[in-house]
Design a protein around this motif. Structure first.
Motif, mmCIF file in Angstrom:
data_model
loop_
_atom_site.group_PDB
_atom_site.id
_atom_site.type_symbol
_atom_site.label_atom_id
_atom_site.label_comp_id
_atom_site.label_asym_id
_atom_site.label_seq_id
_atom_site.Cartn_x
_atom_site.Cartn_y
_atom_site.Cartn_z
ATOM 1 N N PHE A 1 -16.387 -47.040 30.201
ATOM 2 C CA PHE A 1 -16.740 -47.601 28.901
ATOM 3 C C PHE A 1 -16.268 -49.047 28.732
ATOM 4 N N GLY A 2 -15.615 -49.598 29.740
ATOM 5 C CA GLY A 2 -15.242 -51.004 29.704
ATOM 6 C C GLY A 2 -14.199 -51.361 28.659
ATOM 7 N N ALA A 3 -13.414 -50.379 28.249
ATOM 8 C CA ALA A 3 -12.385 -50.625 27.239
ATOM 9 C C ALA A 3 -11.131 -51.217 27.887
ATOM 10 N N THR A 4 -10.213 -51.655 27.046
ATOM 11 C CA THR A 4 -8.980 -52.268 27.526
ATOM 12 C C THR A 4 -7.926 -51.195 27.783
ATOM 13 N N LEU A 5 -7.362 -51.209 28.979
ATOM 14 C CA LEU A 5 -6.284 -50.290 29.308
ATOM 15 C C LEU A 5 -5.040 -50.687 28.519
ATOM 16 N N ASN B 1 -20.057 -49.904 32.254
ATOM 17 C CA ASN B 1 -20.550 -50.051 33.614
ATOM 18 C C ASN B 1 -21.953 -49.458 33.716
ATOM 19 N N SER B 2 -22.657 -49.790 34.758
ATOM 20 C CA SER B 2 -24.078 -49.428 34.846
ATOM 21 C C SER B 2 -24.290 -47.915 34.833
ATOM 22 N N LYS B 3 -23.407 -47.154 35.456
ATOM 23 C CA LYS B 3 -23.562 -45.702 35.476
ATOM 24 C C LYS B 3 -23.432 -45.127 34.067
ATOM 25 N N THR B 4 -22.425 -45.572 33.333
ATOM 26 C CA THR B 4 -22.227 -45.075 31.966
ATOM 27 C C THR B 4 -23.404 -45.459 31.087
ATOM 28 N N ARG B 5 -23.878 -46.695 31.224
ATOM 29 C CA ARG B 5 -25.021 -47.143 30.432
ATOM 30 C C ARG B 5 -26.251 -46.295 30.732
ATOM 31 N N ARG C 1 -21.897 -25.373 29.499
ATOM 32 C CA ARG C 1 -21.874 -25.636 30.939
ATOM 33 C C ARG C 1 -23.071 -26.460 31.405
ATOM 34 N N ASP C 2 -24.252 -26.162 30.863
ATOM 35 C CA ASP C 2 -25.457 -26.824 31.344
ATOM 36 C C ASP C 2 -25.899 -27.978 30.460
ATOM 37 N N ALA C 3 -24.986 -28.528 29.680
ATOM 38 C CA ALA C 3 -25.321 -29.679 28.841
ATOM 39 C C ALA C 3 -25.671 -30.881 29.704
ATOM 40 N N HIS C 4 -26.479 -31.762 29.167
ATOM 41 C CA HIS C 4 -26.808 -33.004 29.862
ATOM 42 C C HIS C 4 -25.518 -33.712 30.266
ATOM 43 N N CYS C 5 -25.501 -34.264 31.467
ATOM 44 C CA CYS C 5 -24.273 -34.892 31.979
ATOM 45 C C CYS C 5 -23.825 -36.072 31.136
ATOM 46 N N GLY C 6 -24.718 -36.603 30.322
ATOM 47 C CA GLY C 6 -24.349 -37.727 29.470
ATOM 48 C C GLY C 6 -24.109 -37.349 28.021
ATOM 49 N N SER C 7 -23.999 -36.064 27.734
ATOM 50 C CA SER C 7 -23.882 -35.640 26.337
ATOM 51 C C SER C 7 -22.610 -36.167 25.680
ATOM 52 N N ILE C 8 -21.480 -36.039 26.358
ATOM 53 C CA ILE C 8 -20.229 -36.540 25.784
ATOM 54 C C ILE C 8 -20.231 -38.064 25.737
ATOM 55 N N VAL D 1 -26.399 -43.132 31.932
ATOM 56 C CA VAL D 1 -26.338 -41.743 31.469
ATOM 57 C C VAL D 1 -26.470 -41.683 29.947
ATOM 58 N N ILE D 2 -26.004 -42.709 29.239
ATOM 59 C CA ILE D 2 -26.191 -42.752 27.791
ATOM 60 C C ILE D 2 -27.676 -42.899 27.464
ATOM 61 N N ARG D 3 -28.372 -43.787 28.177
ATOM 62 C CA ARG D 3 -29.817 -43.940 27.960
ATOM 63 C C ARG D 3 -30.535 -42.626 28.230
ATOM 64 N N SER D 4 -30.181 -41.983 29.342
ATOM 65 C CA SER D 4 -30.832 -40.731 29.711
ATOM 66 C C SER D 4 -30.582 -39.646 28.668
ATOM 67 N N ALA D 5 -29.340 -39.530 28.242
ATOM 68 C CA ALA D 5 -29.000 -38.514 27.249
ATOM 69 C C ALA D 5 -29.707 -38.763 25.925
ATOM 70 N N SER D 6 -29.872 -40.038 25.553
ATOM 71 C CA SER D 6 -30.508 -40.357 24.270
ATOM 72 C C SER D 6 -31.980 -39.941 24.242
ATOM 73 N N ARG D 7 -32.602 -39.808 25.410
ATOM 74 C CA ARG D 7 -33.999 -39.366 25.463
ATOM 75 C C ARG D 7 -34.133 -37.859 25.266
#
Length: 333
Positions: free
Chosen positions: A296-300, A160-164, A254-261, A166-172
Motif C-alpha cells: 500500500f506504499g505507506a510509511t513504516l 505497488n502495481s500488484k496491489t493496484r 475462503r473463496d473470496a476474491h483475492c483482492g477483497s480485503i 488486485v484492487i481494480r480486479s476486485a472492484s469489478r
C-alpha cells in the motif's frame, strides 16, 4: 476523487464536526478512552496519574489480571497501544525532555509489582528512555501509516502495481457497502472462525461489546464486500479518534476474491484522508502480513514496546510456548 475503472469509491459522508484535527495538547488515542478500557478489561484497569498545580500533566492506564500463579499487566483484547500521555511544556528541547522523563518516572513508580508487564506505546511516543532507565526492556514494533495530509491521488500512486491491480480486479466483481450492523459483522466473523475450526483470540463477549460500543459511539464502522450474488464475502472493522483511523479487524470467506480485503482497505484509506485522519494499518506480526501491507506504499512507523518480566514467569512461559503453540485465528486477513 480517485476512481477505479471509472467507478468512484463508495464513501459515506459524516456530519461536519464528527472528526476534528488533533488538539495542540497531548491527545488520548481511542484505546486510552475510559469506555474502551472498561469493556476491554471488563473493568479490571487502573490509571496512574501525575498532577502539578492541581492539573493532570501525565497519565497511563494499565490492566491487571490475577491468575492462580501470576499477576499480569498486558494490553487488553483489541487494544493495540497504550502507554503514557504527557502534556507538553514550553521551552527548550532539553526542558521538554526533562519534563517527559520526570513525569514518566512518576507514572512508572505507580505501576504495580507484577510478574509480567507489557505495553506497546502509541506511535506519538518516540522515546522510551524513562522505561529503560527503570529496568524495562524496550523493543521496536512497527506499523504502516498514511499521513492525513496525503491526497487520494498521491495515495493511489504509491500503491505497488500488484496491489493496484488486485484492487481494480476486485472492484469489478465486488460491491463495497459501508456501515454493516454489528450483528451482521459478528455473525460473519464467527462463521469464518467456525469454518477454520479456530477460536476467537479476543474472546467472544469482549469483542461483541467493543464492536457494538464503537459503532454506537460513532467511533468506528464496519464495512463489507459483497459478491455479484449479493453474499457478504469479506468485512473489516475500523475505529478512529481525533488523529487516526485504525484497521482493527477483518474476516473473509475462503473463496473470496483475492483482492477483497485490499479493496476494503483502499476504501477505508479514502474515508480517512477525506476526513484528514492518518490511516494506521495497525502493525504486522509475520513476513506475509508485512508483504501484503507493504504493497500500500505507506510509511513504516515505529512503535515502542516496553516489557518487564520476572525470571520465573519468563522461563515458565517460554517452556509452555514450546510445548503447546497457540491455535487461534489470525485477527486480520
Amino acid at each position: 476523487m480517485t476512481t477505479i475503472n471509472d467507478r468512484t469509491l463508495p464513501v459515506v459522508e459524516r456530519p461536519a464536526g464528527t472528526f476534528a484535527p488533533a488538539p495542540a495538547r497531548a491527545a488520548h488515542s481511542i484505546f486510552h478512552e475510559r469506555w474502551w478500557l472498561d469493556i476491554a478489561t471488563q473493568g479490571d484497569w487502573k490509571l496512574a496519574a501525575v498532577r502539578q498545580n492541581d492539573e493532570i500533566v501525565g497519565e497511563m492506564p494499565y490492566a491487571i489480571w490475577r491468575t492462580r500463579l501470576w499477576r499480569i499487566s498486558h494490553l487488553p483484547p483489541l487494544t493495540r497501544t497504550l502507554g503514557p500521555v504527557i502534556q507538553p511544556v514550553t521551552g527548550s528541547e532539553a526542558r521538554q525532555r526533562h519534563h517527559t522523563l520526570d513525569v514518566t518516572a512518576q507514572l512508572i513508580d505507580q505501576l504495580p509489582e507484577c510478574d509480567s508487564f507489557f505495553q506497546v506505546l502509541d506511535p506519538s511516543v518516540d522515546d522510551a528512555l524513562a522505561f529503560a532507565l527503570h529496568g524495562f526492556t524496550v523493543s521496536a514494533r512497527y506499523t504502516f501509516r498514511i499521513d492525513a495530509r496525503t491526497t487520494a491521488d498521491e495515495a493511489w500512486s504509491r500503491l505497488n502495481s500488484k496491489t493496484r491491480n488486485v484492487i481494480r480486479s476486485a472492484s469489478r466483481e465486488l460491491t463495497i457497502l459501508p456501515d454493516l450492523s454489528p450483528d451482521e459483522f459478528l455473525a460473519f466473523y464467527d462463521a469464518n472462525l467456525a469454518a477454520r475450526s479456530r477460536t476467537n483470540a479476543y474472546g467472544d463477549a469482549v469483542m461483541r461489546q467493543l464492536v457494538n460500543a464503537f459503532v454506537e459511539r460513532n467511533a468506528g464502522t464496519l464495512m463489507g464486500a459483497y459478491g455479484t450474488d449479493g453474499k457478504l464475502v469479506a468485512a473489516v472493522g475500523l475505529v478512529w479518534d481525533h488523529r487516526a483511523m485504525y484497521y482493527l479487524l477483518s474476516s473473509r470467506v475462503r473463496d473470496a476474491h483475492c483482492g477483497s480485503i485490499s479493496l476494503l482497505l483502499w476504501t477505508a484509506i479514502i474515508r480517512a484522508l477525506e476526513r484528514r485522519l492518518t490511516f494506521d494499518f495497525d502493525g504486522f506480526s509475520s513476513p506475509s502480513t508485512f508483504s501484503f501491507l507493504n504493497g500500500f506504499g505507506a510509511t513504516l512507523t515505529q512503535r515502542l514496546g516496553v516489557e518487564r518480566q520476572r525470571t520465573v514467569y519468563l522461563l515458565t512461559r517460554t517452556l509452555k510456548r514450546r510445548l503447546a503453540p497457540a491455535r487461534v485465528f489470525a485477527p486480520n486477513l
